[in-house]
Design an enzyme around this catalytic site. Structure first.
Site, PDB file in Angstrom:
ATOM      1  N   CYS A  67       0.885  -1.158   0.000  1.00 23.75           N
ATOM      2  CA  CYS A  67       0.000   0.000   0.000  1.00 23.75           C
ATOM      3  C   CYS A  67       0.927   1.213   0.000  1.00 23.75           C
ATOM      4  O   CYS A  67       2.127   1.062  -0.215  1.00 23.75           O
ATOM      5  CB  CYS A  67      -0.993  -0.019   1.169  1.00 23.75           C
ATOM      6  N   HIS A 100      15.049 -14.709  10.612  1.00 25.82           N
ATOM      7  CA  HIS A 100      14.756 -14.697  12.050  1.00 25.82           C
ATOM      8  C   HIS A 100      13.265 -14.796  12.375  1.00 25.82           C
ATOM      9  O   HIS A 100      12.909 -15.345  13.408  1.00 25.82           O
ATOM     10  CB  HIS A 100      15.312 -13.420  12.691  1.00 25.82           C
TER      11      HIS A 100
HETATM   12  C1  RB5 Z   1      -3.939   5.407   0.691  1.00 24.12           C
HETATM   13  O1  RB5 Z   1      -3.970   6.762   0.474  1.00 24.12           O
HETATM   14  C2  RB5 Z   1      -3.036   5.063   1.868  1.00 24.12           C
HETATM   15  O2  RB5 Z   1      -3.611   5.489   3.049  1.00 24.12           O
HETATM   16  C3  RB5 Z   1      -2.750   3.582   1.887  1.00 24.12           C
HETATM   17  O3  RB5 Z   1      -2.139   3.214   0.690  1.00 24.12           O
HETATM   18  C4  RB5 Z   1      -1.828   3.079   2.974  1.00 24.12           C
HETATM   19  O4  RB5 Z   1      -0.655   3.853   3.028  1.00 24.12           O
HETATM   20  C5  RB5 Z   1      -2.431   2.864   4.285  1.00 24.12           C
HETATM   21  O5  RB5 Z   1      -1.783   2.411   5.236  1.00 24.12           O
END
Ligand code: RB5
Length: 149
Positions: A67, A100
């Site tokens: 993400c 680990h």
């Molecule tokens: C999306 O904008 C962002 O919040 C997501 O990709 C992530 O970083 C959340 O933890």
């Protein structure tokens, strides 16, 4: 090395996911892409849960999630009892979390990593064995808290 590599991201990790997917496929590995499939804004749990659940069920031994920061993806994946998802941002950390922690999911911060570094990390993640021994004992204790007086 497992031949099918599952990968999942939200929009924040989409560009890097696409880069990693192409590189994995170019080495002859098969990628199971859990999405997302565009830059459109989505909620990361909707894409991370299916991958983490499949790793938890033993369908895949190792997986890759992304993400923007890597944090939301990692937090979602670690809801599963047999998942050990590690947020990493360099090769050495990635190697250590295999050796680990026996991490079975690598969480990458798509907005903070360049493609070359991420690719080196993925190769290390997929090829580094767990060292076992004292590290297994420590992993066992993650879910079994015993108070030390
Ligand atoms: C999306 O904008 C962002 O919040 C997501 O990709 C992530 O970083 C959340 O933890």
């Amino acid at each position: 090395m497992q031949r099918i590599i599952p990968i999942a991201s939200d929009h924040g990790g989409y560009a890097l996911k696409e880069e990693l997917r192409k590189r994995l496929e170019s080495t002859g590995l098969i990628v199971k892409d859990f999405g997302t499939f565009s830059e459109a804004s989505v909620d990361y749990p909707d894409y991370i849960h299916p991958l983490a659940s499949a790793v938890n069920d033993g369908e895949y031994s190792l997986g890759i999630i992304l993400c923007g920061s890597g944090n939301g993806a990692q937090m979602t994946a670690n809801k599963y009892s047999k998942v050990r998802a590690a947020l990493c941002w360099d090769v050495e950390q990635t190697m250590l979390t295999r050796q680990h922690n026996n991490a079975n999911i690598l969480s990458l911060p798509g907005r903070f990593l360049d493609a070359e570094t991420a690719w080196e990390m993925v190769k290390v993640f997929l090829s580094t064995p767990f060292e076992g021994g004292r590290h297994q004992q420590r992993i066992d204790k993650i879910s079994q808290y015993t108070k030390i007086d």
